[in-house]
Design a protein around this motif. Structure first.
Motif, PDB file in Angstrom:
ATOM      1  N   ARG A  28       0.835  -1.220   0.001  1.00 47.20           N
ATOM      2  CA  ARG A  28       0.205   0.061   0.042  1.00 47.20           C
ATOM      3  C   ARG A  28       0.918   1.347   0.057  1.00 47.20           C
ATOM      4  O   ARG A  28       0.516   2.453  -0.817  1.00 47.20           O
ATOM      5  N   SER A  29       1.975   1.269   0.587  1.00 48.57           N
ATOM      6  CA  SER A  29       2.833   2.445   0.801  1.00 48.57           C
ATOM      7  C   SER A  29       3.263   2.831  -0.835  1.00 48.57           C
ATOM      8  O   SER A  29       3.325   3.849  -1.099  1.00 48.57           O
ATOM      9  N   GLU A  30       3.762   1.754  -1.300  1.00 56.68           N
ATOM     10  CA  GLU A  30       4.284   2.088  -2.820  1.00 56.68           C
ATOM     11  C   GLU A  30       3.164   2.602  -3.621  1.00 56.68           C
ATOM     12  O   GLU A  30       3.385   3.410  -4.384  1.00 56.68           O
ATOM     13  N   ALA A  31       1.815   1.980  -3.654  1.00 56.12           N
ATOM     14  CA  ALA A  31       1.008   2.583  -4.245  1.00 56.12           C
ATOM     15  C   ALA A  31       0.429   4.004  -3.937  1.00 56.12           C
ATOM     16  O   ALA A  31       0.270   4.875  -4.679  1.00 56.12           O
ATOM     17  N   GLY A  32       0.603   4.277  -2.686  1.00 59.54           N
ATOM     18  CA  GLY A  32       0.482   5.759  -2.105  1.00 59.54           C
ATOM     19  C   GLY A  32       1.460   6.654  -2.709  1.00 59.54           C
ATOM     20  O   GLY A  32       1.143   7.716  -3.240  1.00 59.54           O
ATOM     21  N   SER A  33       2.893   6.036  -2.810  1.00 58.61           N
ATOM     22  CA  SER A  33       3.870   7.060  -3.214  1.00 58.61           C
ATOM     23  C   SER A  33       3.629   7.244  -4.740  1.00 58.61           C
ATOM     24  O   SER A  33       3.667   8.416  -5.200  1.00 58.61           O
TER      25      SER A  33
ATOM     26  N   GLY B  14      -7.168  -7.159  -3.689  1.00 61.32           N
ATOM     27  CA  GLY B  14      -6.011  -7.853  -3.082  1.00 61.32           C
ATOM     28  C   GLY B  14      -5.158  -8.414  -4.018  1.00 61.32           C
ATOM     29  O   GLY B  14      -4.008  -8.587  -3.923  1.00 61.32           O
ATOM     30  N   GLU B  15      -5.801  -8.885  -5.086  1.00 58.12           N
ATOM     31  CA  GLU B  15      -5.060  -9.237  -6.245  1.00 58.12           C
ATOM     32  C   GLU B  15      -4.134  -8.427  -6.786  1.00 58.12           C
ATOM     33  O   GLU B  15      -3.032  -9.006  -7.620  1.00 58.12           O
ATOM     34  N   TRP B  16      -4.119  -7.232  -6.523  1.00 60.48           N
ATOM     35  CA  TRP B  16      -3.378  -6.175  -7.233  1.00 60.48           C
ATOM     36  C   TRP B  16      -2.344  -5.760  -6.358  1.00 60.48           C
ATOM     37  O   TRP B  16      -1.501  -4.679  -6.702  1.00 60.48           O
ATOM     38  N   TYR B  17      -1.812  -6.433  -5.206  1.00 63.98           N
ATOM     39  CA  TYR B  17      -0.601  -6.095  -4.382  1.00 63.98           C
ATOM     40  C   TYR B  17      -0.171  -7.381  -3.993  1.00 63.98           C
ATOM     41  O   TYR B  17      -0.732  -8.362  -3.849  1.00 63.98           O
ATOM     42  N   ARG B  18       1.217  -7.316  -3.950  1.00 59.17           N
ATOM     43  CA  ARG B  18       2.232  -8.338  -3.489  1.00 59.17           C
ATOM     44  C   ARG B  18       2.043  -8.839  -1.959  1.00 59.17           C
ATOM     45  O   ARG B  18       1.712  -9.991  -1.427  1.00 59.17           O
ATOM     46  N   ASP B  19       1.746  -7.515  -1.350  1.00 58.26           N
ATOM     47  CA  ASP B  19       1.747  -7.540   0.377  1.00 58.26           C
ATOM     48  C   ASP B  19       0.338  -7.044   0.445  1.00 58.26           C
ATOM     49  O   ASP B  19       0.305  -5.536   0.284  1.00 58.26           O
ATOM     50  N   PHE B  20      -0.584  -7.712   0.711  1.00 55.82           N
ATOM     51  CA  PHE B  20      -2.015  -7.061   1.216  1.00 55.82           C
ATOM     52  C   PHE B  20      -2.210  -7.524   2.349  1.00 55.82           C
ATOM     53  O   PHE B  20      -3.486  -7.959   2.674  1.00 55.82           O
ATOM     54  N   GLY B  21      -1.382  -7.450   3.511  1.00 56.10           N
ATOM     55  CA  GLY B  21      -1.695  -7.984   4.853  1.00 56.10           C
ATOM     56  C   GLY B  21      -2.814  -7.274   5.429  1.00 56.10           C
ATOM     57  O   GLY B  21      -3.044  -5.939   5.144  1.00 56.10           O
ATOM     58  N   GLN B  22      -3.395  -7.990   6.330  1.00 57.44           N
ATOM     59  CA  GLN B  22      -4.211  -7.375   7.133  1.00 57.44           C
ATOM     60  C   GLN B  22      -3.741  -6.491   8.108  1.00 57.44           C
ATOM     61  O   GLN B  22      -2.751  -6.687   8.847  1.00 57.44           O
TER      62      GLN B  22
END
Length: 432
Positions: A13-18, A195-203
């Motif tokens: 999520r952090s990379e997506a936000g960047s 969630g399929e579009w993130y390698r790390d989609f942890g809760q």
């Protein structure tokens, strides 16, 4: 705005936000604020807040699931108490609004619990008149995002922007009537789940959310009545600055960073100085106020130092700060200017902190500096350190040389700048 091709999946999520931050920058103009939908939207929103130098808060919306099939969304309830039903879905499923009463009350109770956990007793953020960026980590149906955008719209923002890394095409289109702008990085045709579009989609947990909010709130710039634009007379021109006043003033600090850019620097210094009790005047000594007479030689350390010295004198003369002592912080091009100003204004400037920049450019003023100086060196580069040691050996005042951890990466994040600001605040407190 149409989505552009991006490399997928996102790392996290952090990379997506960047990535998203650069796409929304043009829309974050009027007192911007980032509102994230918890839990997944918070780490995405945090990256936008850091990049834009904007405050971060949550926007609480709870999905209304079909009784017995909670994964099937048929509406949402927002933190202002409004319920947004998906009447088309209810008609298709032959379910009335009355049948959802128990679900609505249960979700309102959970919404209240999370609001207390995330925001505590703090008031909801002011939205009216601001550019509001509503952020989530992705949208499948768009139901909660639509409810969130409608809630924001009811509070009369200057502009409302939906910022989404990934979403279903139909969901993205459903948001366009609700927002002034919809910014989405990608809306793949084969979308099935976020969630399929993130390698790390942890809760994420409530603790993860509150930890991020606490960090960003502690670094957020002062707003409202705490900060105001001021104009410092400098000869025939005016130097524009941003003045922030803490509740109890113990002194003042002039910060030469450059106004209108470097958001993480401004918010870190505003927070650190405010917490330490210092009124903070942030200026860019390279530029006079727009429309004022241009000054030749304005890029020279001597001219910058003259403006910075005048800003220090002005700050000390203000009713809110006088007769407290004044410190000066200079970074980059402002670093040699801080030393020039200290040499020229020994009665106004009681302590100096310089960070980066070619401080040797102040060579002609070094011996006349009387205020104690802290020199913050970026990393362990031998040339940079030798240059700083050369300057320290020629200063006519007590001084200290320190290496700043992480500065070799150009201090791109607010966290690293807060460490620099804390070092400066400690120096001013112990020397003024």
């Amino acid at each position: 705005m149409s989505p552009l091709p991006v490399s997928l999946p996102f790392t996290d999520r952090s990379e997506a936000g960047s990535r998203l931050a650069e796409r929304v920058r043009d829309y974050a103009v009027t007192d911007p604020i980032v509102l994230a939908l918890p839990r997944g939207g918070v780490p995405v929103g945090a990256e936008l807040a850091r990049a834009l130098g904007a405050p971060l808060d949550v926007l609480m919306v709870r999905k209304l699931g079909l009784p017995g099939h909670s994964e099937m969304g048929v509406g949402a309830v927002t933190e202002d108490g409004q319920v947004c039903f998906d009447d088309n879905a209810l008609a298709r499923l032959h379910v009335s609004r009355d049948q959802l009463r128990a679900t609505v009350e249960a979700e309102r109770a959970e919404l209240g619990r999370r609001l207390e956990a995330y925001r505590g007793h703090s008031p909801a953020p002011r939205i009216a008149g601001r550019d509001v960026l509503v952020v989530d980590d992705g949208i499948a149906t768009g139901g909660t995002a639509r409810a969130a955008l409608r809630m924001v719209r009811r509070q009369q923002p200057a502009r409302v922007v939906a910022a989404i890394p990934v979403g279903a095409q139909s969901a993205v289109e459903s948001l366009r009537p609700e927002a002034d702008h919809v910014v989405v990085l990608t809306a793949p045709e084969n979308f099935r789940a976020v969630g399929e579009w993130y390698r790390d989609f942890g809760q994420l947990s409530d603790d993860d959310v509150t930890r991020t909010l606490t960090e960003l709130r502690g670094l957020a710039p002062a707003t409202g009545s705490d900060a105001r634009t001021v104009h410092v007379p400098v000869g025939t021109a005016e130097l524009e600055g941003e003045l922030t006043m803490p509740p109890d003033v113990r002194g003042g600090v002039v910060v030469a960073l450059g106004r209108g850019e470097d958001g993480p620097r401004r918010q870190a210094f505003t927070a650190a100085m405010r917490d330490s009790g210092y009124a903070t005047l942030i200026v860019d000594p390279s530029h006079p106020r727009e429309g004022a007479e241009s000054e030749t030689g304005g890029e020279e350390p001597a001219e910058r130092g003259r403006k910075l010295g005048r800003a220090a004198a002005w700050l000390r003369e203000t009713a809110e700060v006088s007769p407290q002592r004044i410190g000066v912080f200079g970074s980059g091009p402002g670093a040699p200017a801080a030393l020039v100003a200290a040499a020229a204004h020994p009665d106004e400037i009681a302590a100096v902190v310089v960070h980066g920049g070619r401080i040797d450019a102040a060579e002609g003023s070094l011996a006349r500096v009387r205020a104690p100086v802290l020199v913050l060196v970026e990393g362990e580069d031998s040339f940079v350190r030798e240059l700083a040691e050369w300057v320290v050996s020629r200063l006519g005042a007590p001084c200290e040389l320190r290496t700043v951890a992480g500065a070799e990466q150009l201090l791109a994040t607010t966290r690293e700048w807060r460490a620099v600001a804390d070092s400066a605040a400690e120096w001013f407190t112990s020397r003024m």
